[in-house]
Design a protein around this motif. Sequence first.
Motif, PDB file in Angstrom:
ATOM      1  N   THR A  34       5.052 -37.704 -86.341  1.00 19.77           N
ATOM      2  CA  THR A  34       3.897 -37.619 -87.511  1.00 19.77           C
ATOM      3  C   THR A  34       5.504 -36.718 -88.651  1.00 19.77           C
ATOM      4  O   THR A  34       5.754 -36.714 -89.908  1.00 19.77           O
ATOM      5  CB  THR A  34       2.998 -36.573 -87.801  1.00 19.77           C
ATOM      6  OG1 THR A  34       3.568 -35.394 -87.219  1.00 19.77           O
ATOM      7  CG2 THR A  34       2.067 -37.652 -87.738  1.00 19.77           C
ATOM      8  N   ASN A  42       1.230 -38.024 -82.932  1.00 18.13           N
ATOM      9  CA  ASN A  42      -0.106 -38.429 -83.193  1.00 18.13           C
ATOM     10  C   ASN A  42      -1.100 -39.339 -82.160  1.00 18.13           C
ATOM     11  O   ASN A  42      -0.765 -40.953 -82.286  1.00 18.13           O
ATOM     12  CB  ASN A  42       0.306 -39.819 -84.792  1.00 18.13           C
ATOM     13  CG  ASN A  42      -0.989 -40.442 -85.045  1.00 18.13           C
ATOM     14  OD1 ASN A  42      -2.093 -39.647 -84.582  1.00 18.13           O
ATOM     15  ND2 ASN A  42      -0.782 -41.305 -85.514  1.00 18.13           N
ATOM     16  N   LYS A  43      -1.526 -39.437 -81.442  1.00 18.89           N
ATOM     17  CA  LYS A  43      -2.707 -39.499 -80.959  1.00 18.89           C
ATOM     18  C   LYS A  43      -3.304 -40.810 -81.181  1.00 18.89           C
ATOM     19  O   LYS A  43      -4.069 -41.199 -80.214  1.00 18.89           O
ATOM     20  CB  LYS A  43      -2.948 -38.398 -79.933  1.00 18.89           C
ATOM     21  CG  LYS A  43      -2.499 -37.767 -78.648  1.00 18.89           C
ATOM     22  CD  LYS A  43      -3.325 -36.730 -78.084  1.00 18.89           C
ATOM     23  CE  LYS A  43      -2.391 -35.800 -76.707  1.00 18.89           C
ATOM     24  NZ  LYS A  43      -2.781 -35.156 -76.794  1.00 18.89           N
ATOM     25  N   ASP A  44      -3.229 -40.630 -82.514  1.00 16.29           N
ATOM     26  CA  ASP A  44      -4.205 -41.724 -82.950  1.00 16.29           C
ATOM     27  C   ASP A  44      -3.818 -43.367 -82.814  1.00 16.29           C
ATOM     28  O   ASP A  44      -4.208 -44.434 -82.925  1.00 16.29           O
ATOM     29  CB  ASP A  44      -4.908 -41.450 -84.423  1.00 16.29           C
ATOM     30  CG  ASP A  44      -5.804 -40.663 -84.669  1.00 16.29           C
ATOM     31  OD1 ASP A  44      -6.041 -39.981 -83.105  1.00 16.29           O
ATOM     32  OD2 ASP A  44      -6.500 -39.775 -85.191  1.00 16.29           O
ATOM     33  N   ALA A  45      -2.425 -43.047 -82.845  1.00 11.12           N
ATOM     34  CA  ALA A  45      -1.574 -44.250 -82.543  1.00 11.12           C
ATOM     35  C   ALA A  45      -1.318 -45.121 -81.661  1.00 11.12           C
ATOM     36  O   ALA A  45      -1.077 -45.804 -80.733  1.00 11.12           O
ATOM     37  CB  ALA A  45      -0.730 -44.035 -83.412  1.00 11.12           C
ATOM     38  N   ASN A  84      -2.891 -46.488 -78.813  1.00 11.78           N
ATOM     39  CA  ASN A  84      -4.076 -47.677 -78.265  1.00 11.78           C
ATOM     40  C   ASN A  84      -3.825 -48.720 -77.045  1.00 11.78           C
ATOM     41  O   ASN A  84      -4.361 -49.537 -76.549  1.00 11.78           O
ATOM     42  CB  ASN A  84      -4.331 -48.828 -79.465  1.00 11.78           C
ATOM     43  CG  ASN A  84      -3.118 -49.306 -79.755  1.00 11.78           C
ATOM     44  OD1 ASN A  84      -2.671 -50.086 -79.422  1.00 11.78           O
ATOM     45  ND2 ASN A  84      -3.613 -49.811 -81.799  1.00 11.78           N
ATOM     46  N   GLU A 131       3.126 -43.998 -72.998  1.00  9.12           N
ATOM     47  CA  GLU A 131       1.653 -43.848 -74.206  1.00  9.12           C
ATOM     48  C   GLU A 131       1.321 -44.760 -72.797  1.00  9.12           C
ATOM     49  O   GLU A 131       1.672 -45.732 -72.246  1.00  9.12           O
ATOM     50  CB  GLU A 131       1.966 -44.395 -75.317  1.00  9.12           C
ATOM     51  CG  GLU A 131       2.515 -43.922 -76.009  1.00  9.12           C
ATOM     52  CD  GLU A 131       2.577 -44.782 -77.420  1.00  9.12           C
ATOM     53  OE1 GLU A 131       2.279 -45.441 -77.447  1.00  9.12           O
ATOM     54  OE2 GLU A 131       3.763 -44.835 -77.534  1.00  9.12           O
ATOM     55  N   GLN A 137      -5.065 -42.187 -74.593  1.00  8.54           N
ATOM     56  CA  GLN A 137      -4.536 -41.797 -75.951  1.00  8.54           C
ATOM     57  C   GLN A 137      -3.917 -40.823 -75.022  1.00  8.54           C
ATOM     58  O   GLN A 137      -3.397 -39.489 -75.624  1.00  8.54           O
ATOM     59  CB  GLN A 137      -5.557 -41.110 -76.964  1.00  8.54           C
ATOM     60  CG  GLN A 137      -5.960 -41.960 -77.972  1.00  8.54           C
ATOM     61  CD  GLN A 137      -6.691 -40.875 -78.972  1.00  8.54           C
ATOM     62  OE1 GLN A 137      -7.341 -40.018 -78.635  1.00  8.54           O
ATOM     63  NE2 GLN A 137      -6.627 -41.793 -79.774  1.00  8.54           N
TER      64      GLN A 137
END
Length: 271
Positions: free
Chosen positions: A56, A92-95, A97, A191, A195
């Motif tokens: 971020t 940003n762990k939301d990124a 997938n 990654e 997550q």
Amino acid sequence: MAFNSGLSPIVKPWVLLLLLALLQCSSAQFCSFLNNGCIDPLAQTAVSFDFQPLFTDPIYFYYGFDASSSGKGEGPMTKTGFWLRYQDRHVNKDAINQNMTSEVALRVGNMTATPSGTNNGCDGVWGTRCSNDIKFAIQQTIFLLSSSGRYYDRPLQKALEHMMLVPPHLPNCVSFVFDVAAIPVQEFAREGDDQNVIVMPSGSGERPWQVFYLDDMTDHQQASQVAVGIITRGPSHNSPPPMSPNEIQVELVCLQAPQSPPSGSSSKDHD
């Protein structure tokens, strides 16, 4: 049995201070030219760039070099190091997938210009069209690799090895973009499922991520060179291949180390 040092209470504090000073001096590490585990840069520079969505905050790309007039006794040589600095807690762990690998590489040699403009200074070196050609060539090579079913460990490293062996068609670039002896690569984030992400600790001159040597290169010659950083985020071997090359993230960074003093006044001759 009690040990009597023979020192008066007045002398002991001075002795302690002396010991502390000696310990501090001995703990300070001097990085010799041929030690590839650290670098004492004769010239160093850094530039920030965005690597969203995984990070971020901006990332800082560091590049520096040391120089020796005698190298390994066979002529001038430079010692080059690079690393990234970032806030590893601001991932940003939301990124995340799927399984992805982020890598950084550095290209130095046979290219002089003044970094400026977009694409983190690279458009001023070779133009926007060339930047786009290079980025797409890397995307395409990693895409074909991920779709091949063949095993690979690090996608950028494997792609660059192939591109150096079989230069890609870059219609808007000079022909020698990948014509160098080596382009060192370092993985810095991997990654995984749920997550999870493993991020390499930020580097420094004491802990550079990669160090390599260039023969027959003086400090002034390298100061005139453009250093090209290549940063990618691509599918790991155990990840489904992307739907298109555009899903593979490629960033370019072009930078130049500050001009050093005249050769001989500061070039290192240590071993």
